[in-house]
Design an enzyme around this catalytic site. Structure first.
Site, PDB file in Angstrom:
ATOM      1  N   HIS A 207       0.810  -1.225   0.000  1.00 37.37           N
ATOM      2  CA  HIS A 207       0.000   0.000   0.000  1.00 37.37           C
ATOM      3  C   HIS A 207       0.829   1.254   0.000  1.00 37.37           C
ATOM      4  CE1 HIS A 207      -3.230  -2.872   0.709  1.00 37.37           C
ATOM      5  NE2 HIS A 207      -3.896  -1.999  -0.035  1.00 37.37           N
ATOM      6  N   ARG A 314     -10.371   3.790  -1.618  1.00 42.99           N
ATOM      7  CA  ARG A 314      -9.988   2.955  -0.469  1.00 42.99           C
ATOM      8  C   ARG A 314     -10.339   3.727   0.808  1.00 42.99           C
ATOM      9  NH1 ARG A 314      -5.647   1.500  -4.233  1.00 42.99           N
ATOM     10  NH2 ARG A 314      -5.335  -0.765  -4.193  1.00 42.99           N
ATOM     11  N   ARG A 349     -15.234   1.588  -1.539  1.00 44.15           N
ATOM     12  CA  ARG A 349     -15.073   0.290  -0.892  1.00 44.15           C
ATOM     13  C   ARG A 349     -15.192   0.474   0.614  1.00 44.15           C
ATOM     14  NH1 ARG A 349      -9.536  -2.786  -1.790  1.00 44.15           N
ATOM     15  NH2 ARG A 349      -8.778  -1.232  -0.327  1.00 44.15           N
ATOM     16  N   GLU A 447     -11.104 -11.248  -4.763  1.00 44.80           N
ATOM     17  CA  GLU A 447      -9.671 -11.182  -4.460  1.00 44.80           C
ATOM     18  C   GLU A 447      -9.210 -12.363  -3.598  1.00 44.80           C
ATOM     19  OE1 GLU A 447      -8.739  -7.514  -2.388  1.00 44.80           O
ATOM     20  OE2 GLU A 447     -10.575  -7.573  -1.226  1.00 44.80           O
ATOM     21  N   ASN A 470      -4.245  -7.538  -6.688  1.00 42.37           N
ATOM     22  CA  ASN A 470      -3.111  -7.535  -5.736  1.00 42.37           C
ATOM     23  C   ASN A 470      -3.265  -8.675  -4.736  1.00 42.37           C
ATOM     24  OD1 ASN A 470      -2.606  -5.134  -7.020  1.00 42.37           O
ATOM     25  ND2 ASN A 470      -3.492  -3.884  -5.390  1.00 42.37           N
ATOM     26  N   ASP A 471      -4.455  -8.757  -4.160  1.00 34.28           N
ATOM     27  CA  ASP A 471      -4.681  -9.842  -3.201  1.00 34.28           C
ATOM     28  C   ASP A 471      -4.938 -11.165  -3.907  1.00 34.28           C
ATOM     29  OD1 ASP A 471      -4.328  -8.874  -0.563  1.00 34.28           O
ATOM     30  OD2 ASP A 471      -6.110  -7.645  -0.794  1.00 34.28           O
ATOM     31  N   ARG A 481       2.480 -10.157  -0.837  1.00 32.05           N
ATOM     32  CA  ARG A 481       2.687  -9.037  -1.769  1.00 32.05           C
ATOM     33  C   ARG A 481       3.678  -8.003  -1.250  1.00 32.05           C
ATOM     34  NH1 ARG A 481      -3.315  -6.216  -1.381  1.00 32.05           N
ATOM     35  NH2 ARG A 481      -2.351  -4.276  -2.012  1.00 32.05           N
ATOM     36  N   CYS A 518      -9.444  -3.580 -10.319  1.00 21.62           N
ATOM     37  CA  CYS A 518      -8.946  -2.380  -9.645  1.00 21.62           C
ATOM     38  C   CYS A 518      -7.597  -2.618  -8.989  1.00 21.62           C
ATOM     39  CB  CYS A 518      -9.960  -1.873  -8.616  1.00 21.62           C
ATOM     40  SG  CYS A 518     -10.268  -3.066  -7.295  1.00 21.62           S
TER      41      CYS A 518
END
Ligand code: PEP
Ligand code: MG
Length: 605
Positions: A207, A314, A349, A447, A470-471, A481, A518
């Site tokens: 992040h 986010r 989200r 995810e 990403n996840d 990650r 996303c």
């Protein structure tokens, strides 16, 4: 990641060292190193001779000044950020720091009892904290928390008597460097204060990397031993587009830096000509391009980059503060984004705290597997007080009816249904109070591999999917990650990952709902070709990347990338996929003249 030291210390002067890490946020920066250390606080009582007392007094007074500067900086920043009213907390901190009782209490201990400064602060401030903690009142407990915060800051300042960030702000800029930089640190940086970032850990999808891209600060991560090699004040060049870092550069390096920086700026300027053009392939397939944002204020600019909505806000970034934001504060922040973007869709989200996004008073500390721990929707379903406050704020903010509410980390039907029941309950309660609420679309993030396995069922109960690659990559390949030791194994083009995306698209289209991506795959040129080929309808990314992605989409034929995607789905491994895609498209992408803006295509997989 490699290290090379070219000129051995024959000549006097600093040693030039070149390192290669992960190109995590594109762009170029040169500046002096400002190390960020993970401080270790231990307090020892010392009784000092008269001759050392003046130094201890100075140590304490300097720490107070440094803390005042830090707190003032944070206060100004929180005042300038939309929808945040927490600057009052920092005003209180400043008042405490300047309280004569406290100051004199500490100075007295040093002067008359000959105690060391750290011990004196520990005893005096500690006694205040104890007193407030013992009073059974929420207001007093808040005050104790304020004091604890100040205690930590003062102690840290006395342990590291190095300069404060503002003092080192040189004309050539400041490069923040450390073993690990956290998203909360980046959130406390003033615009323009830091020109580049270097860290030993992490990859492209941590992040802090996502935030650096959104703040447009070049970052090279995964450098492994930069913090040990670079000293405070060393000049360093950061190339966030290729992952190259040079400590104590020579004239040649500096010349090359200026040339590459010029190319970067030119490529960025040229991309602005793409803003008004349609994101349509040459054979007429329209791909919706949306922006990912981390701050409400970013919504003012996303349409300038050619995005037609927000694909991911986010919301946890709103919670990076001492206390959770109230329902009204949240409603104002969400409404600001929704009204700024209206009539375009805005995907917000719900709280995805946990993993590397630690939120005061909400997430658990010291989990041994935080990414797979008590995070995200799990926290929300357990703490429905927090969840319902957020849901009500969202429903009330939706005055224009353009809200798409996105639920993160969904791994099963029961979880989805419980989350939807909370939304329904909040909607009913608000309506019973007389509020008229706009229509909301509800989506699930895909995810977690378990969600893909039941994606047919999920598709029947939501209005859209958004794939968090990403996840999804992290969990499908069991590759953390944020761990720089295994960045090479974090393979977006692994056939298992591509197949998960394809299954999701097919299930969604069977139910007639759209699929967005996303995750950071949306910003990688070769990945964009694969995602479009696999049938993804919407791509959401850092606002800057919208223009380069538009350029890529306008240069391809959908039929062609669809054939390529179906071909690579049959391949054995990510290496074969990469080889095929690079052979077929790398030159075309190079010719688009976007390499330094998107990062070098050869460096990714
Ligand atoms: C993702 O996992 O791809 C995603 C978009 O969410 P985050 O990066 O915040 O986990
Ligand atoms: Mg995620």
């Amino acid at each position: 990641m490699t290290t090379s030291t070219k000129n051995p210390a024959k000549k006097k002067g600093p040693v030039r060292t070149e390192l290669t890490g992960v190109p995590a946020s594109p762009g170029f920066a040169m500046g002096c190193v400002f190390p960020v250390t993970n401080r270790n606080i231990s307090v020892v009582e010392e009784t000092l001779p008269e001759s050392r007392l003046a130094d201890e007094e100075q140590l304490f007074l300097k720490a107070v000044n440094k803390t005042i500067k830090e707190v003032t900086q944070i206060k100004e920043l929180s005042e300038s950020r939309a929808g945040m009213k927490d600057s009052l907390i920092f005003a209180t901190h400043l008042m405490i720091l300047q309280d004569p009782n406290l100051m004199n209490g500490v100075l007295d201990k040093i002067r008359t009892e000959h105690k060391n400064a750290r011990w004196s602060v520990h005893v005096v401030l500690g006694a205040y904290i104890d007193r407030f903690e013992q009073i059974d009142s929420p207001a007093m407990r808040d005050k104790a928390a304020d004091l604890r915060d100040l205690y930590n800051r003062l102690m840290a300042s006395m342990e590291d008597s190095g300069p404060v960030l503002e003092d080192v702000a040189s004309e050539e800029g400041v490069i923040l460097a450390g073993h690990e930089l956290l998203p909360s640190l980046l959130m406390s940086i003033k615009p323009g204060q830091v020109s580049g970032l270097a860290m030993d850990t992490g990859g492209r999808t941590s992040h802090v990397a996502i935030l650096a891209r959104s703040l447009q600060i070049p970052l090279v991560s995964g450098l492994r031993n930069f913090a040990a090699l670079a000293k405070s004040g060393d000049t360093v060049i950061i190339d966030g587009s290729s992952g190259r870092v040079v400590i104590n550069p020579n004239e040649e390096d500096i010349k090359e830096f200026h040339t590459r920086q010029e190319i970067f700026e030119r490529q960025r300027r040229e991309l602005f000509t793409m803003r008004q053009l349609e994101p349509m392939t040459r054979d007429g397939k329209y791909i919706t391009l949306l922006a990912n944002i981390e701050l409400p204020s970013e919504s003012e600019k996303v349409t300038d980059f050619g995005a037609t909505g927000i694909g991911l806000y986010r919301s946890e970034f709103l919670f990076f503060r001492k206390d959770a934001p109230s329902q009204d504060e949240q409603r104002d922040a969400y409404r600001y984004i929704l009204e700024t973007m209206s009539p375009c869709p805005v995907t917000i989200r719900t709280l995805d705290a946990g993993g590397d996004k630690l939120v005061n008073g909400i997430t658990a500390v010291n989990e041994s597997n935080p990414f797979m721990g008590w995070r995200s929707i799990r926290v929300c379903l357990d703490r429905q007080d927090i969840f319902c406050t957020q849901l009500k704020a969202l429903l009330l903010a939706n005055t224009k009816g353009n809200l798409r509410l996105l639920l993160p980390m969904i791994s099963g039907m029961a979880e989805l249904r419980r989350a939807k029941a909370c939304i329904e309950k909040c909607r009913k309660e608000l309506e019973a109070e007389g509020h008229k609420l706009g229509k909301v679309k509800i989506g699930a993030m895909i995810e977690v591999p378990a969600a893909v396995m039941i994606v047919d069922k999920l598709a029947k109960e939501v209005d859209f999917f958004s794939i968090g690659t990403n996840d999804l990559i992290q969990f499908t390949l069991a590759v953390d990650r944020t761990n720089e030791l295994i960045t090479d194994m974090f393979q977006p083009h692994h056939p298992s990952v591509l197949s998960m995306i394809y299954q999701t698209v097919r299930a969604a289209h069977r139910e007639g709902i759209p699929v967005a991506v996303c995750g950071e795959m949306s910003t990688d040129p070769i990945s964009v070709l694969l995602l479009v080929g696999l049938g993804v309808d919407e791509l959401s990314m850092t606002p800057w990347n919208v223009m380069s992605t538009k350029k890529i989409i306008r240069s391809i034929n959908f039929e062609d990338v669809r054939d390529s995607a179906l071909t690579v789905l049959q391949m054995d491994d990510a290496e074969s996929v990469n080889e095929y895609m690079h052979k077929k498209y790398a030159q075309t992408i190079k010719d688009l003249g976007i390499s330094s803006v998107v990062g070098q295509v050869e460096n990714r997989n």
